[in-house]
Design a protein around this motif. Structure first.
Motif, PDB file in Angstrom:
ATOM      1  N   GLU A 294       2.848   1.322  -3.599  1.00  0.00           N
ATOM      2  CA  GLU A 294       2.070   1.440  -4.832  1.00  0.00           C
ATOM      3  C   GLU A 294       1.014   2.544  -4.763  1.00  0.00           C
ATOM      4  N   ASP A 295       0.399   2.725  -3.599  1.00  0.00           N
ATOM      5  CA  ASP A 295      -0.663   3.728  -3.482  1.00  0.00           C
ATOM      6  C   ASP A 295      -0.140   5.081  -3.029  1.00  0.00           C
ATOM      7  N   LEU A 296       0.851   5.075  -2.141  1.00  0.00           N
ATOM      8  CA  LEU A 296       1.343   6.333  -1.565  1.00  0.00           C
ATOM      9  C   LEU A 296       2.727   6.720  -2.074  1.00  0.00           C
TER      10      LEU A 296
ATOM     11  N   GLU B 295      -2.830  13.241   2.906  1.00  0.00           N
ATOM     12  CA  GLU B 295      -3.255  11.846   2.841  1.00  0.00           C
ATOM     13  C   GLU B 295      -2.261  10.944   3.557  1.00  0.00           C
TER      14      GLU B 295
ATOM     15  N   GLY C 153      -8.183  -4.247  -4.440  1.00  0.00           N
ATOM     16  CA  GLY C 153      -7.776  -2.895  -4.074  1.00  0.00           C
ATOM     17  C   GLY C 153      -7.646  -2.703  -2.572  1.00  0.00           C
ATOM     18  N   THR C 154      -7.010  -1.598  -2.209  1.00  0.00           N
ATOM     19  CA  THR C 154      -6.734  -1.291  -0.807  1.00  0.00           C
ATOM     20  C   THR C 154      -8.013  -1.111  -0.007  1.00  0.00           C
ATOM     21  N   SER C 155      -8.977  -0.424  -0.593  1.00  0.00           N
ATOM     22  CA  SER C 155     -10.213  -0.122   0.123  1.00  0.00           C
ATOM     23  C   SER C 155     -10.951  -1.393   0.531  1.00  0.00           C
TER      24      SER C 155
ATOM     25  N   VAL D 145       0.840  -1.200   0.000  1.00  0.00           N
ATOM     26  CA  VAL D 145       0.000   0.000   0.000  1.00  0.00           C
ATOM     27  C   VAL D 145       0.876   1.251   0.000  1.00  0.00           C
TER      28      VAL D 145
ATOM     29  N   ARG E 260      -9.424   9.993  -3.785  1.00  0.00           N
ATOM     30  CA  ARG E 260      -8.064  10.456  -4.028  1.00  0.00           C
ATOM     31  C   ARG E 260      -8.028  11.281  -5.304  1.00  0.00           C
TER      32      ARG E 260
ATOM     33  N   LEU F 122      -8.751   5.643   1.533  1.00  0.00           N
ATOM     34  CA  LEU F 122      -7.916   5.071   0.478  1.00  0.00           C
ATOM     35  C   LEU F 122      -8.707   4.635  -0.750  1.00  0.00           C
ATOM     36  N   HIS F 123     -10.016   4.902  -0.769  1.00  0.00           N
ATOM     37  CA  HIS F 123     -10.800   4.553  -1.949  1.00  0.00           C
ATOM     38  C   HIS F 123     -10.392   5.450  -3.119  1.00  0.00           C
ATOM     39  N   PRO F 124     -10.286   4.873  -4.326  1.00  0.00           N
ATOM     40  CA  PRO F 124      -9.849   5.682  -5.475  1.00  0.00           C
ATOM     41  C   PRO F 124     -10.688   6.930  -5.712  1.00  0.00           C
TER      42      PRO F 124
END
Length: 222
Positions: free
Chosen positions: A25-27, A113, A178-180, A22, A91, A86-88
């Motif tokens: 890749e996400d942050l 965030e 996904g993360t969410s 997470v 963001r 963290l939902h797309p």
């Protein structure tokens, strides 16, 4: 109590093992930043275990009858908050225009965030440590002194097996859904645990709560 700890350990392990992915890749964490983050979280965990368990136990009711259900409720709520954060759709993507103002806004949003994610993760660690340690302290009080070592050994064996199997589940949820969805699934586990625990202990007499709460606090202070 052991089944409760197994359920919480499974959920925690799913999130914990997927968290580096997470962050990267996400942050957008680099390897050096990820290493620094993990070191800081180990330090935070040591601080929590050393100084925060007793006051948190008192805050949540002192006795396992109250503490487990309330801690699980809080953990479920934090996981659901992180699932939303963290939902797309929540963001804001970076602006392709290259404008300096848009770039500064994007940097500010990313920093906010990140701070929110780290703060919520620290809260998770706080309540996870409190819940896990309190369950262990309570379970060892319910067996004869000669069986305490056996009980702790059984716990470690069961939880080690859970930690072998659950990372794959957590990483699969992260990569496929996904993360969410990952955080929402763990939040659901804690929410159900809170409801089941509260209902199963609803009819217990409250007369013995005070002395047992004192014993639990004493065990945590050792």
């Amino acid at each position: 109590l052991i089944l409760t700890k197994l359920v919480t350990t499974t959920s925690n392990s799913m999130v914990r093992k997927a968290r580096p992915l997470v962050l990267k890749e996400d942050l957008g964490f680099s390897q050096a930043q990820l290493g620094l983050y993990m070191s800081c979280m180990f330090g935070w965990g040591a601080f929590v275990n050393g100084f925060m368990l007793k006051p948190m136990t008192r805050l949540l009711g002192g006795h396992a009858r109250f503490l487990v259900g309330r801690a699980a409720c809080v953990l479920g709520f934090i996981h659901f908050v992180m699932a939303v954060v963290l939902h797309p759709s929540m963001r804001r993507p970076a602006s392709p225009s290259g404008d300096a103002k848009d770039a500064s806004v994007a940097v500010g949003i990313a920093a906010s965030e990140l701070c929110l994610f780290i703060g919520l993760t620290m809260l998770l660690a706080l309540f996870e440590c409190g819940l896990s340690t309190s369950i262990s302290a309570e379970s060892t009080q319910r067996v004869p002194k000669a069986m305490k070592g056996t009980l702790i050994g059984m716990e470690h064996g069961i939880f080690s097996t859970a930690r072998i199997l659950t990372p794959a589940i957590g990483i699969t949820l992260f990569t496929q859904c996904g993360t969410s969805v990952l955080y929402a699934a763990c939040g659901t586990v804690f929410a159900l645990l809170s409801v089941v625990w509260s209902l199963s202990h609803r009819a217990e007499p409250a007369s013995a709560d005070a002395p047992q709460a004192i014993e639990l606090e004493t065990a945590l202070a050792r």
